[in-house]
Design a protein around this motif. Sequence first.
Motif, PDB file in Angstrom:
ATOM      1  N   GLN A 182       0.826  -1.207   0.000  1.00 31.44           N
ATOM      2  CA  GLN A 182       0.000   0.000   0.000  1.00 31.44           C
ATOM      3  C   GLN A 182       0.859   1.256   0.000  1.00 31.44           C
ATOM      4  O   GLN A 182       0.524   2.249  -0.642  1.00 31.44           O
ATOM      5  CB  GLN A 182      -0.931  -0.008   1.216  1.00 31.44           C
ATOM      6  N   CYS A 183       1.984   1.206   0.716  1.00 30.15           N
ATOM      7  CA  CYS A 183       2.921   2.341   0.728  1.00 30.15           C
ATOM      8  C   CYS A 183       3.503   2.571  -0.664  1.00 30.15           C
ATOM      9  O   CYS A 183       3.617   3.719  -1.128  1.00 30.15           O
ATOM     10  CB  CYS A 183       4.039   2.106   1.731  1.00 30.15           C
ATOM     11  N   GLU A 185       2.146   1.695  -3.496  1.00 24.44           N
ATOM     12  CA  GLU A 185       1.061   2.194  -4.346  1.00 24.44           C
ATOM     13  C   GLU A 185       0.843   3.686  -4.124  1.00 24.44           C
ATOM     14  O   GLU A 185       0.600   4.440  -5.077  1.00 24.44           O
ATOM     15  CB  GLU A 185      -0.229   1.422  -4.060  1.00 24.44           C
ATOM     16  N   PHE A 186       0.944   4.106  -2.860  1.00 20.87           N
ATOM     17  CA  PHE A 186       0.773   5.530  -2.561  1.00 20.87           C
ATOM     18  C   PHE A 186       1.887   6.355  -3.202  1.00 20.87           C
ATOM     19  O   PHE A 186       1.638   7.425  -3.757  1.00 20.87           O
ATOM     20  CB  PHE A 186       0.775   5.765  -1.049  1.00 20.87           C
ATOM     21  N   GLN A 187       3.131   5.848  -3.121  1.00 24.13           N
ATOM     22  CA  GLN A 187       4.250   6.578  -3.718  1.00 24.13           C
ATOM     23  C   GLN A 187       4.067   6.712  -5.232  1.00 24.13           C
ATOM     24  O   GLN A 187       4.346   7.769  -5.804  1.00 24.13           O
ATOM     25  CB  GLN A 187       5.566   5.855  -3.402  1.00 24.13           C
ATOM     26  N   PHE A 189       1.159   6.628  -6.808  1.00 21.48           N
ATOM     27  CA  PHE A 189       0.019   7.534  -6.991  1.00 21.48           C
ATOM     28  C   PHE A 189       0.457   8.990  -6.814  1.00 21.48           C
ATOM     29  O   PHE A 189       0.073   9.865  -7.593  1.00 21.48           O
ATOM     30  CB  PHE A 189      -1.067   7.187  -5.971  1.00 21.48           C
ATOM     31  N   SER A 190       1.286   9.255  -5.803  1.00 17.05           N
ATOM     32  CA  SER A 190       1.690  10.637  -5.523  1.00 17.05           C
ATOM     33  C   SER A 190       2.543  11.217  -6.647  1.00 17.05           C
ATOM     34  O   SER A 190       2.467  12.411  -6.943  1.00 17.05           O
ATOM     35  CB  SER A 190       2.446  10.713  -4.194  1.00 17.05           C
ATOM     36  N   ILE A 283       0.962  15.055   1.208  1.00 21.90           N
ATOM     37  CA  ILE A 283       1.599  14.019   0.396  1.00 21.90           C
ATOM     38  C   ILE A 283       3.100  13.985   0.668  1.00 21.90           C
ATOM     39  O   ILE A 283       3.707  12.913   0.819  1.00 21.90           O
ATOM     40  CB  ILE A 283       1.326  14.258  -1.108  1.00 21.90           C
ATOM     41  N   ASN A 287       5.153  10.815   2.218  1.00 20.63           N
ATOM     42  CA  ASN A 287       6.295  10.267   1.473  1.00 20.63           C
ATOM     43  C   ASN A 287       7.574  10.290   2.313  1.00 20.63           C
ATOM     44  O   ASN A 287       8.386   9.366   2.249  1.00 20.63           O
ATOM     45  CB  ASN A 287       6.505  11.045   0.173  1.00 20.63           C
TER      46      ASN A 287
END
Length: 311
Positions: A182-183, A185-187, A189-190, A283, A287
């Motif tokens: 999930q981390c 994926e967030f990176q 996405f950001s 964000i 990060n």
Amino acid sequence: MEGEDRKPDEETEEDPNVDALVFEQSNDLMNEGHEQDFQCINPQNRSGHIVYTCKGSDAQGMWEGERRFNEFYKLHNKLEERWPGIPIPNLPPKKAIGNKDIKFINERRFYLERFMKKVSVFEFLLNSQEFLIFSRPSGDVDKMLSNLPKSSSVDIVEKYREQLKIEDHLYDPIAKDKLDNQCKEFQHFSKQMVPVLKAMVKSISSFMVNKSQSIQDYKGFLSMLDKYEELNLANYVEGDEHSMVFGNPTSATDKEAVNSMCDNLKNPYFNVYHWCKGELFDIEAVNQAIAMKDKISDKVNKSEKKKKSTQ
């Protein structure tokens, strides 16, 4: 960490089109629950330094005092240093030139208040030793924060176990892998969203200033009509109040309604602008926390490999 690499007096990019008038609106973006207790208001120049009246509440109750930006900055860096892996809310950057400009001060005040509201979401940060030095100091805030000793790895682990209610026997490697994914994926996405948000901030800042100017022009136009009627039209009707519009005693309530409408006009782009800019701050904070988590994980893996190689 990134926050520690910032130079205290570096000149940073800002939005040149954001005028002071738009910051007369209140911060309606974050006014729910406990966040309502936190305010950063009334910037004043004291001996060449800008101080802000700060208010908030913690487990001990309400607190209030004057704080400088440097004290916010020192608090932020100490929280990052002593709470690695926690997404510490970001602060507006430091600026050496123009840091007493009213527009700059108003925007800085807005984001200092946002910082406190964001910190208040994490009760363990709000009631931490670092934040209590800031909120309830018994001496110079900057010196007291600077004198805090560096936490050892053991101290940090024990602190997290206590504050985050971590129980080692409940460790689930599958859940950990899921969170790691999930981390990542967030990176990913950001990286896609940050350029979009930056472009939105740039565009909306122009819209916001234009709308702010149009509100001021509208107020000025109505004021001009009132004065024009008083100074010129009154002559044509020979001073007969009942033949006038704004000066007509029977239309007093209409004039009050117009004035009230002008006073209550708000810039609709204000919240959108600050939502986008706030998202960029958040964000970046997440990060940074993920980067620190990965750094710690790498150290742990290297340590385990070293142990195995020496056995």
